[in-house]
Design an enzyme around this catalytic site. Structure first.
Site, mmCIF file in Angstrom:
data_model
loop_
_atom_site.group_PDB
_atom_site.id
_atom_site.type_symbol
_atom_site.label_atom_id
_atom_site.label_comp_id
_atom_site.label_asym_id
_atom_site.label_seq_id
_atom_site.Cartn_x
_atom_site.Cartn_y
_atom_site.Cartn_z
ATOM 1 N N GLU A 106 64.367 129.494 -15.308
ATOM 2 C CA GLU A 106 65.692 129.144 -15.844
ATOM 3 C C GLU A 106 65.678 127.737 -16.428
ATOM 4 O OE1 GLU A 106 68.468 129.792 -12.685
ATOM 5 O OE2 GLU A 106 68.340 131.958 -12.882
ATOM 6 N N ARG B 206 60.683 143.966 -27.730
ATOM 7 C CA ARG B 206 62.140 144.125 -27.694
ATOM 8 C C ARG B 206 62.729 142.795 -27.222
ATOM 9 N NH1 ARG B 206 62.497 149.078 -28.936
ATOM 10 N NH2 ARG B 206 64.716 148.903 -29.230
ATOM 11 N N THR C 296 67.101 140.512 -33.879
ATOM 12 C CA THR C 296 66.273 141.141 -32.860
ATOM 13 C C THR C 296 64.824 140.898 -33.290
ATOM 14 O OG1 THR C 296 66.469 143.244 -34.036
ATOM 15 C CG2 THR C 296 67.916 142.918 -32.148
ATOM 16 N N LYS D 121 62.283 144.965 -34.637
ATOM 17 C CA LYS D 121 62.460 145.930 -35.736
ATOM 18 C C LYS D 121 61.418 145.623 -36.809
ATOM 19 C CE LYS D 121 67.239 146.978 -34.607
ATOM 20 N NZ LYS D 121 67.944 145.951 -33.835
ATOM 21 N N TYR E 182 59.797 133.053 -12.986
ATOM 22 C CA TYR E 182 61.194 132.654 -13.219
ATOM 23 C C TYR E 182 61.170 131.269 -13.830
ATOM 24 C CZ TYR E 182 64.972 135.692 -12.040
ATOM 25 O OH TYR E 182 65.917 136.667 -12.109
ATOM 26 N N ASP F 68 73.718 138.529 -38.973
ATOM 27 C CA ASP F 68 72.911 139.335 -38.037
ATOM 28 C C ASP F 68 71.856 140.039 -38.893
ATOM 29 O OD1 ASP F 68 71.837 141.308 -36.458
ATOM 30 O OD2 ASP F 68 73.745 141.901 -35.549
#
Ligand SMILES: Cc1ncc(COP(=O)(O)O)c(C=O)c1O
Length: 445
Positions: free
Chosen positions: A58, A237, A228, A231, A56, A202
């Protein structure tokens, strides 16, 4: 306990191991043409399956809410520096879980609920998160949409400008999920500037092409750019947001703590690996070949009498218009091609005469088959095989009565799987696929 920790997947969970092996074999023996998919390298997969999954963290590098972040910070900083260098971006947020939350974070950073946004319509190629009425974005902001010209099936920039002048949006979104032509990001940014709007691009689908220099870049004119990473970039991902310095603080705050909690550090490490791979000279060859392959595939399809939206392609993607057979025919083509081990997705076409669930097109693309090493001769063969399969579906059409559709499609599926021409194509597809091996030596069972 320790014994459990040291088991391999096939020992710990044979059912999942079998499912993964099934997916691997499917990837090996199909012609995979979904334009948003690709094959990540073993190095990307290794980073993704690494011990960074345990953490973790953050916050951002140097400003975390958890201790002992030296290595997480190192991976995140490397990823950011690489993205900045590749794109010439002033600021990068690498933590976005995926494209949809990344777009939400951008809207959250730049807009208030109800603000007006101009973006591309879903049925003309835009993404759900570009304000579709069924999406959170369409419910929360006042989206107005441009589309493509009815004749040319391309974006008409004069029409976009007119709409922008009339509607006075606060943000103009460019970029698409099913558009086969180059997008003039500079024109979009200029229109936004002229009407006092912010500009957002985008570039999810075409990032790899931009990096490879075969599609114009939205930098430096565009205010905020989202991509993203899974692709054409060929990473894990996930997503990242790049922006001008003046938006940096707002974007970072919108991603964390605005939209997300702990970043996925394993995905960050894998993004860094993919970005490093994208900096290698071979990546340029790969990007150029994606476009050459798409052009060759489009040519082969046209020669087989298949109609393409806008008549062709400039990028990695081709949208096939099946209305010459029948409106709503996308589902038949998708199912029949699947029986022949050719994977595509049914898709709406501009000015769709049917519905999104029974659309009139199919969407295909060349990233995965290019990653496998296929070139123009294979594209010609794939076009011929696709045309043979599509031709076999010609005598089927959707019943007008909705209740009749499901049983009819089930009957179609079983009939088409017995079709000897389609079975022959399937054998040829497997033979072709095996000439371009994927993840040699890898096994999960
Ligand atoms: C243009 C565009 N934007 C955003 C997204 C959303 O990405 P994700 O599916 O990772 O949420 C996609 C995915 O298909 C896309 O094509």
């Amino acid at each position: 306990m320790m014994e459990m920790m040291d088991r391999k997947l096939k020992e710990a969970d044979p059912e999942i191991a079998k499912a993964v092996e099934g997916e691997l074999n499917w990837e090996r023996e199909t012609i995979h043409l979904i334009p948003s998919d690709n094959l990540a390298s073993r190095a990307v997969l290794e980073a993704l399956g690494s011990v960074f999954d345990n953490r973790y963290s953050e916050g951002y590098a140097g400003k975390r809410y958890y201790g002992s972040q030296e290595f997480v910070d190192r991976a995140e900083t490397l990823a950011i520096e690489r993205a900045k260098k590749i794109f010439g971006a002033e600021h990068v947020n690498i933590q976005c879980y995926s494209g949809s939350p990344a777009n939400l974070a951008i809207y959250f950073a730049l807009l208030n609920p109800g603000d007006k946004v101009l973006a591309m319509d879903l049925t003309h190629g835009g993404h759900l998160t570009h304000g579709s009425p069924v999406n959170f974005t369409g419910r929360s902001y006042n989206f107005v949409h441009y589309g493509v010209d009815r004749e040319t099936e391309r974006i008409d920039y004069a029409a976009v400008r007119e709409m922008a002048i009339k509607e006075k949006p606060k943000l103009i979104v460019s970029g698409a999920t099913a558009y086969s032509r180059q997008i003039d990001f500079k024109k979009f940014a200029a229109i936004a500037k002229e009407v006092g709007a912010m500009s957002m691009a985008d570039i999810s689908h075409i990032t790899g092409l931009i990096i490879g220099g075969v599609h114009p870049s939205p930098f430096p004119e565009t205010d905020v750019v989202m991509t993203t990473t899974h692709k054409t970039l060929r990473g894990p991902r996930g997503a990242m947001i790049m922006c001008k310095k003046e938006f940096a603080e707002k974007i970072d705050k919108a991603v964390f703590p605005g939209m997300q909690g702990g970043p996925h550090d394993h995905a960050t490490a894998a993004k860094a690996v993919a970005l490093k791979e994208a900096m290698q000279p071979e990546f340029k060859d790969y990007a150029a070949q994606i476009v050459k392959n798409a052009r060759a595939l489009a040519k082969g399809l046209i020669e087989n009498g298949i109609k393409l939206v806008s008549g062709g392609t400039d990028n990695h993607l081709i949208l096939i218009n099946l209305t010459p057979i029948e409106k709503g025919h996308g589902i038949f083509a998708q199912k029949a091609l699947e029986k022949a081990n050719i994977t595509v997705n049914k898709n709406t076409i501009p000015y769709e005469p049917s519905t999104p669930f029974y659309p009139s097109g199919i969407r295909i693309g060349t990233p995965t088959i290019t990653t496998r090493g296929m070139k123009e001769p294979e594209m010609a063969a794939i076009a011929d095989m696709m045309a043979t399969v599509i031709k076999e579906t010609e005598k089927y059409s959707l019943p007008a009565e909705k209740a009749e559709r499901k049983p009819y499609l089930e009957k179609f599926s079983s009939e088409i799987s017995q079709n000897s021409k389609i079975r022959k194509v399937r054998d040829d597809v497997i033979k072709l696929s095996r000439r371009f091996p994927v993840y040699e030596g890898l096994t999960y069972v």
